[in-house]
Design an enzyme around this catalytic site. Structure first.
Site, PDB file in Angstrom:
ATOM      1  N   THR A 110       0.435  -0.900   0.134  1.00  0.00           N
ATOM      2  CA  THR A 110       0.278   0.067   0.051  1.00  0.00           C
ATOM      3  C   THR A 110       0.902   1.415  -0.280  1.00  0.00           C
ATOM      4  OG1 THR A 110      -0.054  -0.397   2.448  1.00  0.00           O
ATOM      5  CG2 THR A 110      -1.776  -0.625   0.581  1.00  0.00           C
ATOM      6  N   GLY A 111       2.124   1.041   0.038  1.00  0.00           N
ATOM      7  CA  GLY A 111       2.959   2.364  -0.392  1.00  0.00           C
ATOM      8  C   GLY A 111       3.389   2.809  -1.516  1.00  0.00           C
ATOM      9  N   LYS A 144      -3.886  -3.021   7.884  1.00  0.00           N
ATOM     10  CA  LYS A 144      -4.948  -2.218   6.671  1.00  0.00           C
ATOM     11  C   LYS A 144      -5.181  -3.830   6.146  1.00  0.00           C
ATOM     12  CE  LYS A 144      -2.251   1.746   5.255  1.00  0.00           C
ATOM     13  NZ  LYS A 144      -2.028   2.664   4.841  1.00  0.00           N
ATOM     14  N   ILE A 195      14.146  -5.438  -1.735  1.00  0.00           N
ATOM     15  CA  ILE A 195      14.023  -4.372  -2.865  1.00  0.00           C
ATOM     16  C   ILE A 195      14.944  -3.443  -2.112  1.00  0.00           C
ATOM     17  CG2 ILE A 195      13.332  -2.760  -4.301  1.00  0.00           C
ATOM     18  CD1 ILE A 195      12.753  -5.739  -5.068  1.00  0.00           C
ATOM     19  N   THR A 196      14.214  -2.618  -0.542  1.00  0.00           N
ATOM     20  CA  THR A 196      14.967  -2.086   0.098  1.00  0.00           C
ATOM     21  C   THR A 196      15.838  -1.384   0.157  1.00  0.00           C
ATOM     22  OG1 THR A 196      12.583  -3.093   1.335  1.00  0.00           O
ATOM     23  CG2 THR A 196      14.621  -0.637   2.383  1.00  0.00           C
ATOM     24  N   GLU A 197      16.610  -0.911  -0.135  1.00  0.00           N
ATOM     25  CA  GLU A 197      17.549   0.208   0.333  1.00  0.00           C
ATOM     26  C   GLU A 197      18.275   0.368   2.109  1.00  0.00           C
ATOM     27  OE1 GLU A 197      19.461   2.713  -2.658  1.00  0.00           O
ATOM     28  OE2 GLU A 197      17.985   3.718  -2.994  1.00  0.00           O
ATOM     29  N   TYR A 218      20.500  -3.497 -15.722  1.00  0.00           N
ATOM     30  CA  TYR A 218      19.108  -3.162 -16.552  1.00  0.00           C
ATOM     31  C   TYR A 218      20.259  -2.684 -18.066  1.00  0.00           C
ATOM     32  CZ  TYR A 218      16.805  -1.980 -12.533  1.00  0.00           C
ATOM     33  OH  TYR A 218      16.078  -1.271 -11.468  1.00  0.00           O
ATOM     34  N   GLU A 232      31.351  -5.442  -9.426  1.00  0.00           N
ATOM     35  CA  GLU A 232      31.720  -3.885  -8.714  1.00  0.00           C
ATOM     36  C   GLU A 232      33.523  -4.049  -8.442  1.00  0.00           C
ATOM     37  OE1 GLU A 232      27.821  -2.419  -8.290  1.00  0.00           O
ATOM     38  OE2 GLU A 232      28.351  -2.166  -5.686  1.00  0.00           O
ATOM     39  N   HIS A 288      40.127   1.456   8.609  1.00  0.00           N
ATOM     40  CA  HIS A 288      41.505   0.721   8.583  1.00  0.00           C
ATOM     41  C   HIS A 288      40.982  -0.384   8.896  1.00  0.00           C
ATOM     42  CE1 HIS A 288      44.510   3.640   8.897  1.00  0.00           C
ATOM     43  NE2 HIS A 288      45.248   2.734  10.275  1.00  0.00           N
TER      44      HIS A 288
END
Lengths: 385, 286
Positions: B17-18, B43, B96-98, B159, B209, B247
């Protein structure tokens, strides 16, 4: 986010770790006053967020309050590796018998914190790790079980700590772990933890780094951030929710996602290498950025006098290209920029985004389909400028 | 076949619902993903996009028979959302949240290792099996079904790789974003093994990366266990060193983690490394 030595040690003390009872001074007069209160010899220590203070002359012993004032006068305002000293810590000098290293950090490969201890304290611990890795005793900590007493014994035994000090050491290590966890730290180290001539353990120098992602639940710690220690633009970027690193090229880059931002940086460097052209910055607007964030990012890029061309590379997933386009239009309608702009919008809502940009009719703007094409066009734009 | 998700995936959306949750729920349904319900505490009983919302994951799973969950919950509550999904016995959890605090993820990871759930992410774009199911935020229209598996530590660079492949007419079996956080649920090796075992995957693209040693471990795994060809790309070749490394962090890492080192390790084991995202597709085609 890194804490100063005094901030780290005061935090350690809240968790029960013994530290020298010094105070922070911002003027030479204050330093003398503190030395007077402390009584006896003191150490005047520059508070800067960088290593190598001692070698740079930022740490000095003073026998009298007058001498403390003199040292503070020479240290305050000093430039240590680009960091200007604005505060000194005046600590009572300790009688050092032996120096130990004790630190906790996250071992990302093991997916848990690790506590490390070495009898070679006071030295740069990276150096110890390089020349004598066996001198560092390590214990991994299961975050669900916490640091156990037997593990602390293993550290004490490993560095051959005299047995009468084990009880004190147990307490200090346990307190350091609690401090680490309850601060959401990524590093908490005491270097050195000393054995005094009186036979006590004392944390005479300390350092903490905190997880920026956890500061939302540590408002008190977040307030300790020393923004005078970082470039103003980085403060500005962080407050806008952006990740920004200044580089020395001419292409101002704005990208969504750290990996793509790095790749954009790589591509502009590679295509521009022969002409001495490269990225002016690394700038990640993050996932799901809205028009305001995009506008803030563009303002930061435009404020950089080195920037000769702008490269906007957005591959929308959670970020929507139409939102990005709105931010771009807002920023460029505020400031009139004659600079060449290369824009690449692909992914979620790309059609809407492109449409908006086309209708806005922004001058000196070209579009690109692939990353290589965008990087090449940006390099060409700088060459032509 | 594909890996991790396909037509049989019955998906719950935690945080449906967000704002982000709702937008991407619509996108996933439009792509054809079988979204069976959502979870937002307080909800329960509401309906969103024709799907029932529940207060708890356990209740949602009992009612809908969900076998996967995707998490769009904001960072302060995300670790709890993952733990709730593990507790409810959800087989596949995609976060998914970062910006989840690293100590939260260390606790989650230790609980996860004692469970039978698989976690993908956090801080990842999710999963996409072109033409079948999309779980997360990858833009579906850039992909097409085909024989190449894609696994990546970076969101938007994933992507790029998919886009480059599709533009060259090369389709994908499944695209997996494992996320860029230091502590995550599924690593390169887990996904490489799945691609090796998947009859529909013929070749693999790996996007890495700087930082950590996951790419080096992946290179070792490829040398010892992979028969299918792998093409790699490593971001951050021109990154300034030592910007975020603390360090003691550098000790644990053993001073490793540069792009040059990772590229060399891949090349040592015969993995071809692309210089640009577009070159990924050229190397796969050749």
């Amino acid at each position: 986010m890194n804490l100063h030595e005094y901030q780290s040690k005061f935090r350690f003390e809240e968790f029960g770790i013994p530290i020298p009872h010094g105070k922070v001074a911002e003027t030479p007069e204050e330093a003398r006053q503190i030395a007077q209160e402390v009584g006896g010899p003191v150490v005047v220590k520059a508070q800067v967020l960088t290593g190598g203070r001692g070698k740079a002359g930022g740490v000095k012993l003073a026998a009298t309050p007058e001498e403390a004032e003199q040292h503070a006068r020479s240290i305050l305002g000093m430039d240590i590796k680009g960091h200007i000293v604005r505060k000194v810590l005046v600590d009572p000098a300790a009688n050092i018998e032996q120096e130990i290293y004790l630190g906790i950090t996250n071992d990302r490969a093991a997916r848990m914190p690790v506590i490390m201890c070495s009898a070679e304290g006071g030295m740069d611990i990276e150096e110890v790790n390089r020349v004598k890795p066996e001198a560092i005793i390590r214990e991994h900590i299961d975050p669900l079980l916490g640091l156990r007493s037997y593990q602390i014994n293993a550290l004490a035994s490993g560095i051959e700590l005299p047995y009468p000090l084990w009880r004190q050491f147990q307490k200090i290590a346990a307190c350091l772990y609690r401090c680490y966890m309850e601060s959401d730290a990524t590093l908490a180290e005491i270097n050195p933890l000393i054995i005094t001539a009186e036979g006590d353990l004392l944390a005479v120098d300390g350092k903490m780094s905190l997880d920026d992602n956890a500061l939302f639940r540590h408002r008190d710690l977040a307030a300790l951030r020393d923004t005078s220690a970082e470039p103003a633009v980085e403060t500005q970027a962080r407050e806008a929710g952006l990740s920004y690193v200044k580089l020395d090229g001419q292409i101002g880059c704005m990208v969504n996602g750290a990996g793509l931002a790095m790749a954009t940086m790589d591509m502009t460097s590679i295509f521009g290498e022969a002409d001495g052209i490269g990225p002016a910055n690394f700038l990640d607007i993050g996932g799901g950025a809205d028009a305001d964030t995009v506008a803030a990012a563009l303002r930061i890029i435009l404020a950089d006098p080195d920037v000769k061309a702008i490269l906007l590379n957005i591959f929308g997933g959670i970020t929507r290209c139409d939102e990005v386009a709105r931010g771009v239009i807002a920023a460029f309608s505020e400031v009139h920029v004659k600079m060449p702009k290369v824009v690449r919008l692909v992914g979620t809502n790309e059609e809407e985004g492109r449409q908006l940009l086309q209708e806005a009719n922004i001058p000196d703007m070209v579009t690109a389909t692939t990353l290589s094409e965008a990087a090449q066009k940006a390099v060409a734009a700088v060459k032509g400028a | 076949m594909a890996i991790l998700i396909d037509n049989n995936t019955r998906l719950l959306v935690q945080g449906m619902t967000g704002q982000q949750g709702l937008f991407h729920t619509r996108q996933m349904i439009a792509y054809g993903t079988n979204v069976v319900g959502g979870v937002t505490p307080g909800k329960g009983g509401q309906w969103v996009e024709g799907k029932p919302v529940f207060d708890t994951v356990r209740r949602a799973k009992e009612t809908t028979g969900a076998n996967a969950s995707v998490i769009y919950v904001p960072a302060p509550f995300a670790a709890d959302a993952i733990l709730e999904a593990i507790d409810a016995g959800i087989e596949l959890i995609v976060a998914i949240t970062e910006h989840i605090p690293v100590l939260d993820m260390m606790r989650v990871r230790n609980v996860l290792d004692r469970s039978s759930s698989r976690l993908v992410g956090p801080n990842c774009p999710g999963l996409l099996t072109p033409g079948q199911s999309k779980v997360g935020i990858m833009p579906g229209h850039i992909a097409m079904p085909g024989p190449v598996g894609v696994v990546s530590r970076s969101g938007t660079l994933t992507y790029e790789a998919i886009y480059a492949l599709t533009r060259r007419g090369i389709g994908q079996s499944t695209c997996v974003g494992i996320g860029g956080d230091p502590v995550n649920g599924t690593n390169f090796i887990d996904v490489l093994q799945m691609f090796e075992d998947d009859p529909d995957t013929e070749k693999v693209v790996l996007i890495g990366e700087i930082g950590g040693t996951d790419e080096q471990k992946a290179a070792d795994f490829i040398a010892q266990h992979m028969t299918k060809p792998v093409v790699a790309f490593v971001a951050g070749r021109k990154a300034p060193e030592g910007r975020t490394m603390g360090h003691a962090g550098a000790i644990v890492e053993g001073g490793v983690g540069t792009a040059a080192e990772k590229i060399a390790r891949f090349q040592d084991v015969g993995v071809r490394v692309a210089q640009t995202p577009e070159e990924i597709a050229e190397l796969i085609a050749s």
